[in-house]
Motif scaffolding. Structure first.
Motif, mmCIF file in Angstrom:
data_model
loop_
_atom_site.group_PDB
_atom_site.id
_atom_site.type_symbol
_atom_site.label_atom_id
_atom_site.label_comp_id
_atom_site.label_asym_id
_atom_site.label_seq_id
_atom_site.Cartn_x
_atom_site.Cartn_y
_atom_site.Cartn_z
ATOM 1 N N TRP A 106 0.816 -1.212 0.000
ATOM 2 C CA TRP A 106 0.000 0.000 0.000
ATOM 3 C C TRP A 106 0.856 1.271 0.000
ATOM 4 N N THR A 107 2.142 1.128 0.381
ATOM 5 C CA THR A 107 3.009 2.302 0.395
ATOM 6 C C THR A 107 3.305 2.821 -1.011
ATOM 7 N N LEU A 108 3.018 2.023 -2.047
ATOM 8 C CA LEU A 108 3.193 2.503 -3.426
ATOM 9 C C LEU A 108 2.269 3.682 -3.710
ATOM 10 N N ILE A 109 1.196 3.815 -2.930
ATOM 11 C CA ILE A 109 0.292 4.961 -3.051
ATOM 12 C C ILE A 109 0.633 6.031 -2.022
ATOM 13 N N SER A 110 0.830 5.634 -0.780
ATOM 14 C CA SER A 110 1.016 6.610 0.291
ATOM 15 C C SER A 110 2.296 7.426 0.143
ATOM 16 N N ALA A 111 3.337 6.853 -0.442
ATOM 17 C CA ALA A 111 4.620 7.558 -0.549
ATOM 18 C C ALA A 111 4.511 8.843 -1.351
ATOM 19 N N ALA A 252 -11.563 6.886 -11.725
ATOM 20 C CA ALA A 252 -11.105 7.954 -10.839
ATOM 21 C C ALA A 252 -11.635 7.749 -9.420
ATOM 22 N N ILE A 253 -12.891 7.298 -9.303
ATOM 23 C CA ILE A 253 -13.462 7.032 -7.981
ATOM 24 C C ILE A 253 -12.713 5.903 -7.291
ATOM 25 N N VAL A 254 -12.375 4.860 -8.056
ATOM 26 C CA VAL A 254 -11.595 3.750 -7.486
ATOM 27 C C VAL A 254 -10.243 4.263 -6.983
ATOM 28 N N CYS A 255 -9.585 5.107 -7.774
ATOM 29 C CA CYS A 255 -8.299 5.679 -7.353
ATOM 30 C C CYS A 255 -8.456 6.534 -6.107
ATOM 31 N N LEU A 256 -9.544 7.317 -6.062
ATOM 32 C CA LEU A 256 -9.779 8.179 -4.906
ATOM 33 C C LEU A 256 -10.045 7.360 -3.658
ATOM 34 N N VAL A 257 -10.908 6.353 -3.765
ATOM 35 C CA VAL A 257 -11.225 5.515 -2.607
ATOM 36 C C VAL A 257 -9.974 4.789 -2.121
ATOM 37 N N ALA A 261 -8.343 5.416 1.502
ATOM 38 C CA ALA A 261 -8.228 4.262 2.395
ATOM 39 C C ALA A 261 -6.783 4.063 2.845
ATOM 40 N N VAL A 262 -5.853 4.182 1.908
ATOM 41 C CA VAL A 262 -4.434 4.000 2.231
ATOM 42 C C VAL A 262 -3.957 5.098 3.185
ATOM 43 N N LEU A 263 -4.326 6.344 2.910
ATOM 44 C CA LEU A 263 -3.894 7.443 3.771
ATOM 45 C C LEU A 263 -4.510 7.330 5.168
ATOM 46 N N ALA A 264 -5.776 6.939 5.235
ATOM 47 C CA ALA A 264 -6.418 6.746 6.537
ATOM 48 C C ALA A 264 -5.736 5.631 7.324
#
Length: 276
Positions: A106-111, A252-257, A261-264
């Motif tokens: 999941w860090t591939l998004i959060s970073a 885009a909604i999938v990317c946003l969710v 979710a990852v940031l939370a």
């Protein structure tokens, strides 16, 4: 700054709305300058996706400082207000250690929402503020956010396979937006497309030079982001060839969710570790 296109009433070709005459046939454009300014402001105005991305980056930068034990001007100018490595790891820094050794995929998004100092986040957000509205104007907001998200992941996947142990920053995603504009300019053609390609090529050259001169730059992340942006732009298309569809909005909604979710999850894990 965004460069919106309009249809020439004389030849029917899409042309740059900033100019008083068509770049294809030279006919005068009847669209008033005020309307062009409204297009520009709508692409970069308050409440836009760009402002949302910037806000998320700022919030997580402040959170990393809050969780960090480091304070003051440690490390000189580039270390000013720099969070420590432990706080960045807790919040989702990526690389071979978090991904391959610890399974924190999941860090591939959060970073993409973490930064190593005040200048780091300032430069990245300034670049996003300049480039993001332009991509939104040519591709649409939904496709822009998909490109931004996918490019960040692509850049950090490339970083992992290149052996980068620990990396952060929005630059991979921003480079993806640059790659999307480069594809747009080459694909569109014409005077406007050529102008876009020339300007974006200058940015790409600057990125390469900067990456070679400055130590600690993740060139693999930049390169992966650029390629991710080009590929995503080619798959998704741009406004002059196809309008944003329900499928684009759904992606885009999938990317946003996924991002929220990852940031939370990253915030929960880091705060729980800090206080529990």
């Amino acid at each position: 700054m965004a460069h919106p296109s309009i249809t020439c009433p004389n030849c029917g070709q899409p042309t740059d709305a900033r100019y008083g005459s068509c770049l294809w046939c030279g006919a005068a454009l009847s669209r008033p300058a005020g309307a062009v300014r409204r297009v520009l402001s709508s692409a970069s105005g308050p409440g836009s996706a760009i402002n949302g991305i910037i806000a998320a980056n700022v919030v997580f930068y402040l959170l990393s400082l809050f969780l960090s034990k480091r304070t003051g001007l440690e490390g000189g100018l580039f270390g000013f207000l720099s969070p420590d490595q432990n706080s960045l790891f807790l919040l989702g820094a990526t690389g071979t250690v978090p991904v391959f050794e610890m399974g924190r995929f999941w860090t591939l998004i959060s970073a993409s929402y973490l930064h190593g100092g005040l200048l780091h986040i300032l430069f990245n957000m300034m670049a996003l503020r300049q480039i993001g509205p332009w991509v939104s104007a040519e591709f649409g907001t939904s496709r822009m956010f998909v490109i931004y998200t996918a490019s960040g992941v692509a850049g950090y996947v490339a970083s992992c396979f290149a052996g980068i142990p620990f990396t952060i920053g929005a630059s991979a995603s921003v480079c993806g937006l640059i790659g999307a504009l480069f594809y747009f300019g080459k694909s569109r053609g014409g005077n406007y497309g050529a102008a876009v390609s020339r300007e974006v090529s200058g940015w790409l050259i600057s990125l390469v030079v900067f990456g070679l001169i400055m130590p600690g730059i993740n060139n693999w992340g930049h390169g992966g982001g650029i390629m991710g942006g080009i590929i995503a732009a080619k798959i998704l298309g741009y406004r002059e060839r196809s309008r944003e569809s329900a499928a684009h909005h759904a992606i885009a909604i999938v990317c946003l969710v996924a991002t929220l979710a990852v940031l939370a999850w990253a915030a929960f894990l880091s705060l729980a570790y800090r206080f529990l």
